[in-house]
Scaffold this active site. Structure first.
Site, PDB file in Angstrom:
ATOM      1  N   SER A   1      14.658  13.484  15.804  1.00 43.57           N
ATOM      2  CA  SER A   1      15.862  13.939  15.122  1.00 43.57           C
ATOM      3  C   SER A   1      16.844  12.791  14.880  1.00 43.57           C
ATOM      4  CB  SER A   1      16.468  15.059  15.971  1.00 43.57           C
ATOM      5  OG  SER A   1      17.149  15.937  15.152  1.00 43.57           O
TER       6      SER A   1
ATOM      7  N   LYS B   1      15.982   8.934  13.422  1.00 42.96           N
ATOM      8  CA  LYS B   1      16.664   8.057  12.456  1.00 42.96           C
ATOM      9  C   LYS B   1      16.867   6.703  13.141  1.00 42.96           C
ATOM     10  CE  LYS B   1      19.723  12.074  11.394  1.00 42.96           C
ATOM     11  NZ  LYS B   1      18.941  13.067  10.743  1.00 42.96           N
TER      12      LYS B   1
ATOM     13  N   TRP C   1      15.506  22.157   7.334  1.00 43.12           N
ATOM     14  CA  TRP C   1      16.761  21.380   7.334  1.00 43.12           C
ATOM     15  C   TRP C   1      16.453  19.883   7.209  1.00 43.12           C
ATOM     16  CZ3 TRP C   1      21.658  21.916   6.451  1.00 43.12           C
ATOM     17  CH2 TRP C   1      22.628  21.110   7.047  1.00 43.12           C
TER      18      TRP C   1
ATOM     19  N   HIS D   1      11.942  22.519  15.192  1.00 42.59           N
ATOM     20  CA  HIS D   1      12.472  21.166  15.350  1.00 42.59           C
ATOM     21  C   HIS D   1      12.452  20.809  16.840  1.00 42.59           C
ATOM     22  CE1 HIS D   1      15.298  17.979  14.151  1.00 42.59           C
ATOM     23  NE2 HIS D   1      16.005  18.272  15.232  1.00 42.59           N
TER      24      HIS D   1
HETATM   25  C1  GCU Z   1      21.634  18.094  13.222  1.00 41.69           C
HETATM   26  C2  GCU Z   1      21.748  17.118  12.087  1.00 41.69           C
HETATM   27  C3  GCU Z   1      20.448  16.388  11.846  1.00 41.69           C
HETATM   28  C4  GCU Z   1      19.930  15.796  13.122  1.00 41.69           C
HETATM   29  C5  GCU Z   1      19.883  16.844  14.190  1.00 41.69           C
HETATM   30  C6  GCU Z   1      19.547  16.327  15.586  1.00 41.69           C
HETATM   31  O1  GCU Z   1      20.814  19.159  12.851  1.00 41.69           O
HETATM   32  O2  GCU Z   1      22.181  17.812  10.968  1.00 41.69           O
HETATM   33  O3  GCU Z   1      20.614  15.367  10.896  1.00 41.69           O
HETATM   34  O4  GCU Z   1      18.683  15.191  12.924  1.00 41.69           O
HETATM   35  O5  GCU Z   1      21.149  17.437  14.349  1.00 41.69           O
HETATM   36  O6  GCU Z   1      19.666  15.151  15.856  1.00 41.69           O
HETATM   37  O7  GCU Z   1      19.220  17.168  16.419  1.00 41.69           O
END
Ligand code: GCU
Length: 424
Positions: free
Chosen positions: A262, A266, A353, A403
Site C-alpha cells: 500500500s 509506493k 481503489w 487489500h
Molecule cells: C489509503 C490511500 C492509499 C494507500 C492506502 C494504504 O487507502 O488512499 O493510497 O495506499 O491508504 O496505505 O493503506
C-alpha cells in the site's frame, strides 16, 4: 490591495479544491476511463530515441529520476547523517526455536540533533547458507504486531509522539507476516515501523521526522514545490536500514529485496528507484502514486490522494488535481527505474481503489526498458486470471481477496526472489 486580492483568490481556490474533494466520487467504470497516451519512456527531453541500456542509464534514466524527484516525491537530501547501531535485545530461540530475533536501535545524528528508529531482524536458525538473502519491509503497526503482539518486542521509537491505536480486528488490511514460511525458505526479514522515520499523520508531524536532522530543514509552511515529504523519508529510512544490513557478515549484500504494502508499496518503489543495492523490488497493492497509472483516473486520483494525505508527496503534485493528462510522467516510468533488477507488482481482486488494471498496465509498459537489457517484461497486455502469476524479470499477479498481504503473496514473492537471486 493587490496582495489582498491575491490572497483572497488563493483562499477561494483552496476552498474550491476542498469542496471538490469532499464531493469526490471514484470512478470504477472501465468505460469512463479517459483516452490517454503514456509519456514516452525512451524518448529523451531533446527528442533523441534511446536504443541501448547504456544510453538509458546515462541519459534518459536521470531525466526520469528528475521528474519523480521534482514533481512527485521531492528531493532526497544528499547530506550525510551519521548512524550508530546498538543491538538492544537478542532472542536466539524465537518462533519456537525457528528464528533469532535481534532488535537494533539506529540512531541518526546531525547538526546536534538525533533521531531513533528500531530495526527488527528475524533470522532463520536452520538456514543452509552462511550468508542469507534478506527482505526489508516496513510495518504499519509496530514490530511487535508483526509477531502477534509479542511482549518481548520493544515499542516503536516514535511511540511517545505517535502511539499506535489500531488493535485487534482493525488490523485487517495492514498486511500479514508469514514468518514460518519466510524462515523455512531461508530468508531474513528486516522490518521497522514507518512512524519511526516520519509519524504518518497530517497534523504537522514533520517536526518529528528525520527531515529535522538536515541543514535544509524547513517547516511545512515554508516548503518548496520539490521538498521531500514522508514517502521520500521512508525511502531514505529503508536505505539506512540497508546501510546496516550490508555490514552484517551473515547477510548476503547481493541478495537484498525491498517489499512494501500500500503506501509502503509506493515507498518500496521509490526506494528501489533510488537505491540499486535492492536487487528485487516488490510493490503490493501500491495503487495511486505507486504502480497504478495516474492517467486512468480509476479509483483513487492524484487530487484525492494529495488532499487526503498532503504530507506524502512533494507540494507540487497537488497541482495535477484533475489535470492527470498533463502530468509529464506516469507510473510506468517509476517502475522502469527499477530495471534491470527484479520488479514484482501485485494487486488484489477486491482492491479497485488501487486500480488493479492500472497497476498491471504500468508494469506492462515498463517492459520497454527491460528489453534494452535483453530481459523480459510481462510480454502481454492481457491481464492474467486470478492466481496466475507471470514471472519474468517483471512479475505480476492478482489474487483473490482484499487489500492486504497474504500467505499467497509471500509465497509468490519468495519464489520470485529465489529465481532472481538464483537460489533455486
Ligand atoms: C489509503 C490511500 C492509499 C494507500 C492506502 C494504504 O487507502 O488512499 O493510497 O495506499 O491508504 O496505505 O493503506
Amino acid at each position: 490591495m493587490k496582495k489582498k486580492s491575491l490572497v483572497m483568490s488563493l483562499l477561494a481556490l483552496t476552498s474550491l479544491t476542498i469542496q471538490a474533494q469532499s464531493d469526490f466520487v471514484a470512478n470504477y467504470d472501465e468505460g469512463k476511463v479517459p483516452a490517454y497516451t503514456l509519456p514516452s519512456l525512451l524518448t529523451c527531453n531533446d527528442g533523441t530515441q534511446i536504443t541501448t541500456s547504456a544510453e538509458w542509464e546515462n541519459k534518459r534514466r536521470p531525466e526520469v529520476m528528475e521528474l519523480f524527484q521534482s514533481m512527485m516525491f521531492g528531493r532526497t537530501p544528499q547530506e550525510k547523517v551519521s548512524a550508530q547501531y546498538t543491538l538492544l535485545k537478542e532472542n536466539p530461540q524465537a518462533l519456537n526455536g525457528k528464528a533469532t530475533i535481534q532488535q537494533v536501535r539506529m540512531r541518526f545524528s546531525n547538526n546536534g540533533k538525533s533521531h531513533d528508529a528500531i530495526l527488527m531482524l528475524v533470522k532463520p536458525n536452520h538456514a543452509q547458507r552462511s550468508k542469507l538473502p534478506v527482505i526489508f519491509c516496513y510495518n504499519f503497526l509496530g514490530n511487535e504486531q508483526t509477531l502477534g503482539h509479542d511482549s518481548s518486542i520493544l515499542p516503536h521509537a516514535a511511540n511517545d509522539v505517535f502511539p499506535i491505536t489500531v488493535k485487534g480486528k482493525d488490523e485487517e488490511g495492514y498486511g500479514s507476516w508469514d514468518f514460518d514460511q519466510i524462515m523455512d525458505r531461508g530468508y531474513v526479514l528486516a522490518t521497522m515501523c514507518y512512524h519511526d522515520i516520519y509519524p504518518d499523520g497530517k497534523n504537522d508531524l514533520r517536526k518529528h521526522s528525520v527531515a529535522t536532522l538536515f541543514s535544509d530543514y524547513v517547516e511545512e509552511s515554508s516548503m518548496q514545490p520539490d521538498t521531500w515529504q514522508s514517502i521520500g523519508m521512508w525511502a531514505w529510512g529503508a536505505s539506512r536500514a540497508a546501510n546496516y544490513l550490508v555490514t552484517l557478515p551473515w547477510i548476503d549484500a547481493d541478495r537484498m529485496a525491498v517489499m512494501g504494502h500500500s503506501r509502503l508499496g509506493k515507498t518500496a518503489l521509490w526506494t528501489g528507484a533510488q537505491d540499486t543495492r535492492f536487487r528485487v523490488v516488490i510493490s503490493n497493492d501500491s495503487g495511486c502514486g505507486g504502480a497504478a497509472l495516474s492517467r486512468r483516473c480509476f479509483g483513487e486520483t492524484i487530487g484525492k490522494i494529495t488532499d487526503s494525505f498532503p504530507h506524502w508527496f512533494c507540494p507540487l503534485l497537488s497541482q495535477y488535481d484533475r489535470r492527470e493528462q498533463e502530468l509529464p510522467f506516469d507510473q510506468h516510468q517509476l517502475l522502469a527505474l527499477v530495471a534491470p533488477r527484479g520488479l514484482y507488482v501485485a494487486s488484489a481482486e477486491d482492491d479497485a481503489w488501487a486500480d488493479q488494471r492500472g497497476e498491471f498496465l504500468a508494469a506492462c509498459a515498463a517492459g520497454e526498458v527491460y528489453h534494452l537489457y535483453g530481459l523480459k517484461g510481462l510480454e502481454t497486455t492481457v491481464m492474467p486470471a486470478i492466481h496466475q502469476p507471470i514471472t519474468n524479470s517483471i512479475a505480476y499477479h492478482i489474487r483473490a481477496g482484499i487489500h492486504d498481504v497474504t500467505t499467497y503473496d509471500w509465497t509468490q514473492y519468495l519464489n520470485f526472489c529465489d529465481k532472481q537471486f538464483k537460489l533455486q
